[in-house]
Design an enzyme around this catalytic site. Sequence first.
Site, mmCIF file in Angstrom:
data_model
loop_
_atom_site.group_PDB
_atom_site.id
_atom_site.type_symbol
_atom_site.label_atom_id
_atom_site.label_comp_id
_atom_site.label_asym_id
_atom_site.label_seq_id
_atom_site.Cartn_x
_atom_site.Cartn_y
_atom_site.Cartn_z
ATOM 1 N N ILE A 208 0.855 -1.190 0.000
ATOM 2 C CA ILE A 208 0.000 0.000 0.000
ATOM 3 C C ILE A 208 0.893 1.242 0.000
ATOM 4 C CG2 ILE A 208 -1.766 1.314 1.236
ATOM 5 C CD1 ILE A 208 -2.818 -1.328 0.130
ATOM 6 N N HIS A 209 0.763 2.073 -1.041
ATOM 7 C CA HIS A 209 1.602 3.269 -1.073
ATOM 8 C C HIS A 209 0.981 4.456 -1.813
ATOM 9 C CE1 HIS A 209 2.447 1.938 -5.185
ATOM 10 N NE2 HIS A 209 2.867 3.155 -5.422
ATOM 11 N N ARG A 210 -0.120 4.245 -2.547
ATOM 12 C CA ARG A 210 -0.674 5.323 -3.370
ATOM 13 C C ARG A 210 -1.125 6.507 -2.519
ATOM 14 N NH1 ARG A 210 -0.240 5.430 -9.108
ATOM 15 N NH2 ARG A 210 -0.093 3.280 -9.779
#
Length: 359
Positions: A208-210
């Site tokens: 998860i990084h957006r």
Amino acid sequence: MKKIVTILGARPQFVKAAVLSRVISKHKGIEEIIIHTGQHYDANMSDIFFNEMDIPKPKYNLAINGLSHGAMTGQMLIKIEEVLLNEKPDLVVVYGDTNSTLAGALAAKKMDIKVAHVEAGLRSFNMKMPEEVNRILTDRISDLLLCPTDTAVENLQNEGFENIPCKIKKSGDIMKDAVEYYSKVSGEKSSIINNLNLQKDAFVLATIHRQENTDDLENLKSIFQGLEAISKVKQVILPLHPRTKAILEKNKLFYNLKIINPVGYFDMLELLKNCNLVITDSGGLQKEAFFNKKHCIIAREETEWVELVSNGFAKIVGSDSQKMVDSFKGFQNSTVDFSINLYGNNVGEKMYDEIFKLL
């Protein structure tokens, strides 16, 4: 000998460039100079990829990172222009949709240097995504648009690109070449499965990084609640992006997940080979999951890789924790056939041929 400059800044670009750089080196008809903008700059997000994958070391490292989108893109534009003035290349190659991509294309085009865009034509149709802005603008000023899919070609046609002086070419997805090539050696190079004491099909791989997830606390909480619920059935392994980690720590959010540092490409391939399925908001990992015959749950409201969803390989759940859990349960009994060829073959060679014709 003709000269090209390749501009890189982020993990997925290092992986893709490894394929094309290897083809360029084999043919010996082009001199390649690599600029690393520094967008991904720590050892786990950058150095390890160059070392593991035998990517030629960048001749220039601009060390530009940790800034706002405007400041980062502006600084890159200035520094890349300086390098292009010095190197005088015949063509610049850019990858994907990062600030490095747009800055590289802009700098080249303003100097009347040809631009080839790898992964052209992708669209999320979400203009709130910085990546969408970057890819649209880069496409518009590129001379060679190397599209991974029929959908990408159709997107450009729908936007009137056939009336613009550029060449649109469906080349396939270069990430497929990378997975096929490096999967043969990743088991020898990586010990992550043993180190983490993991069993095949007994864990879920998540990333998860957006920005739309990390910068919206309610979205982030909901996603992690979904991951935690799934972890009660199967262990969740989460290589955690530095930005996501910082936001979780700042807000004192802690979850019962197996959180590890970002990993190199060989480690990621082994995690992909051995996991049950993938949960991600990454674009590239959606396809890497498919190449490794794994289902993917997409923690976004849309995807550029629509063929994965339409063929039943992936599901879009956004930040909805219940949809995430339901999709996880649904995929446990899926019998979808992964043998379909969605992304071509020998992609690096096809890209090299098109670039060579343009020089």
